[in-house]
Design an enzyme around this catalytic site. Structure first.
Site, PDB file in Angstrom:
ATOM      1  N   GLU A   1     -12.114  15.981 -14.834  1.00  0.00           N
ATOM      2  CA  GLU A   1     -13.283  16.253 -14.000  1.00  0.00           C
ATOM      3  C   GLU A   1     -13.042  15.642 -12.622  1.00  0.00           C
ATOM      4  O   GLU A   1     -12.352  14.640 -12.478  1.00  0.00           O
ATOM      5  CB  GLU A   1     -14.519  15.618 -14.640  1.00  0.00           C
ATOM      6  CG  GLU A   1     -15.819  15.862 -13.882  1.00  0.00           C
ATOM      7  CD  GLU A   1     -17.015  15.166 -14.510  1.00  0.00           C
ATOM      8  OE1 GLU A   1     -18.123  15.700 -14.416  1.00  0.00           O
ATOM      9  OE2 GLU A   1     -16.831  14.080 -15.094  1.00  0.00           O
TER      10      GLU A   1
ATOM     11  N   LYS B   1     -20.448  23.110 -15.514  1.00  0.00           N
ATOM     12  CA  LYS B   1     -20.940  22.056 -16.406  1.00  0.00           C
ATOM     13  C   LYS B   1     -22.431  22.232 -16.661  1.00  0.00           C
ATOM     14  O   LYS B   1     -23.230  22.339 -15.725  1.00  0.00           O
ATOM     15  CB  LYS B   1     -20.650  20.702 -15.762  1.00  0.00           C
ATOM     16  CG  LYS B   1     -21.060  19.493 -16.578  1.00  0.00           C
ATOM     17  CD  LYS B   1     -20.683  18.217 -15.825  1.00  0.00           C
ATOM     18  CE  LYS B   1     -21.044  16.949 -16.557  1.00  0.00           C
ATOM     19  NZ  LYS B   1     -20.696  15.742 -15.767  1.00  0.00           N
TER      20      LYS B   1
ATOM     21  N   CYS C   1     -17.000  16.607 -19.452  1.00  0.00           N
ATOM     22  CA  CYS C   1     -17.505  15.237 -19.471  1.00  0.00           C
ATOM     23  C   CYS C   1     -18.787  15.045 -20.293  1.00  0.00           C
ATOM     24  O   CYS C   1     -18.732  15.006 -21.511  1.00  0.00           O
ATOM     25  CB  CYS C   1     -17.675  14.737 -18.047  1.00  0.00           C
ATOM     26  SG  CYS C   1     -17.728  12.922 -17.907  1.00  0.00           S
TER      27      CYS C   1
END
Length: 289
Positions: free
Chosen positions: A48, A120, A161
């Site tokens: 990320e 995300k 993440c």
């Protein structure tokens, strides 16, 4: 192609310590991706925030660009094409509006084309012990779509993440055919020490899938400290490769037949059941309001 027919391949996680200068961070990432390819990796994942770790809002928006103008994306597509590898760019900050960015992951094919994009979904809005606080949603717009894509060895599911803490996302990806799961991350040192290994191994075991988790590691120019410890985890939960806190390349041999083996030993993906949710208590309703 079934997982039992797919040939083994080498996968690599590139660990970085991105800074506040996109050019310098991109140069470091490209060099390690090229190193991984030269060492035999056919699939490479970066973390990320591959190109930038910037905490100041004004500077973050000043430095970021729309996808078509992003220099890091262009450079990473170029190295994938040059080395003829599959490259999963963990995420880049991509401008989608004047006041919003996407935390966007890209899957790059060996010809340099963009095979898939994933924004995300889960925003890291948390207050940790010691005054450590994050509000990702202040700058980033959450994605709304789970994404799988086809590799020569089977399907891969893309996540980023904080998504790691939402197991239903990974279950959905596995049910959509994913044999491999990406978890590029910039985990904080505090949360990483507590949860990184156990959550990644759990996602692999629960879904009988390989997990590739490239990480940021160490203390960054903006003062943030990330946990590192990039991991490659097998479907039965074994850690096949692990980094420390320094940048580098961490590689493992991946045998897709291990997915079939793990899912055959514990076929939990075949045993999911629909069920009625419990009714909330009066106290829960009051808390929510």
């Amino acid at each position: 192609m079934s997982a039992s027919d797919a040939r083994p391949f080498k996968a690599a996680c590139v660990q970085l310590r991105a800074g506040r200068d996109i050019a310098a961070s991109t140069e470091a990432a490209v060099a390690l991706v090229a190193q991984a390819a030269d060492e035999g990796a056919a699939f490479v994942l970066t973390p990320e925030n591959t190109s930038l770790m910037e905490a100041e809002r004004a500077l973050l928006f000043e430095k970021t660009r729309r996808e078509e103008d992003d220099v890091a994306l262009a450079a990473l597509r170029s190295v994938a094409r040059e080395k003829k590898i599959w490259l999963s760019i963990g995420s880049l900050p991509i401008k989608v509006a004047e006041s919003k960015l996407a935390n966007r992951s890209f899957l790059i094919a060996p010809d340099g084309g963009i095979a898939a994009r994933y924004d995300k979904i889960h925003m890291f809005d948390v207050d940790l012990a010691g005054g450590e606080s994050y509000r990702e949603s202040r700058n980033f717009e959450a994605g709304h779509e789970a994404v799988v894509a086809d590799l020569p060895w089977g399907r891969i599911g893309l996540t980023v993440c904080y998504d790691l803490r939402f197991p239903h996302l990974y279950r959905a990806l596995a049910h959509a055919g994913a044999r491999f799961l990406t978890v590029p991350a910039a985990f904080t040192r505090q949360t990483g020490e507590a949860h990184w290994h156990v959550l990644l191994r759990a996602r692999a075991i629960e879904n009988g899938a390989f997990v590739f988790a490239a990480a940021q590691g160490g203390r960054h120019e903006n003062g943030r400290e990330t946990f590192g410890h990039s991991l490659i985890v097998a479907p039965w939960g074994e850690v096949l490769a692990e980094g420390g806190t320094e940048p580098g390349v961490f590689m493992a041999e991946i045998d897709p037949a291990k997915v079939v083996e793990a899912r055959g030993r514990v076929p939990s993906l075949l045993h999911d059941k629909d069920f009625e949710l419990p009714r909330p208590s009066l106290a829960t309703v009051k808390e929510a309001s």
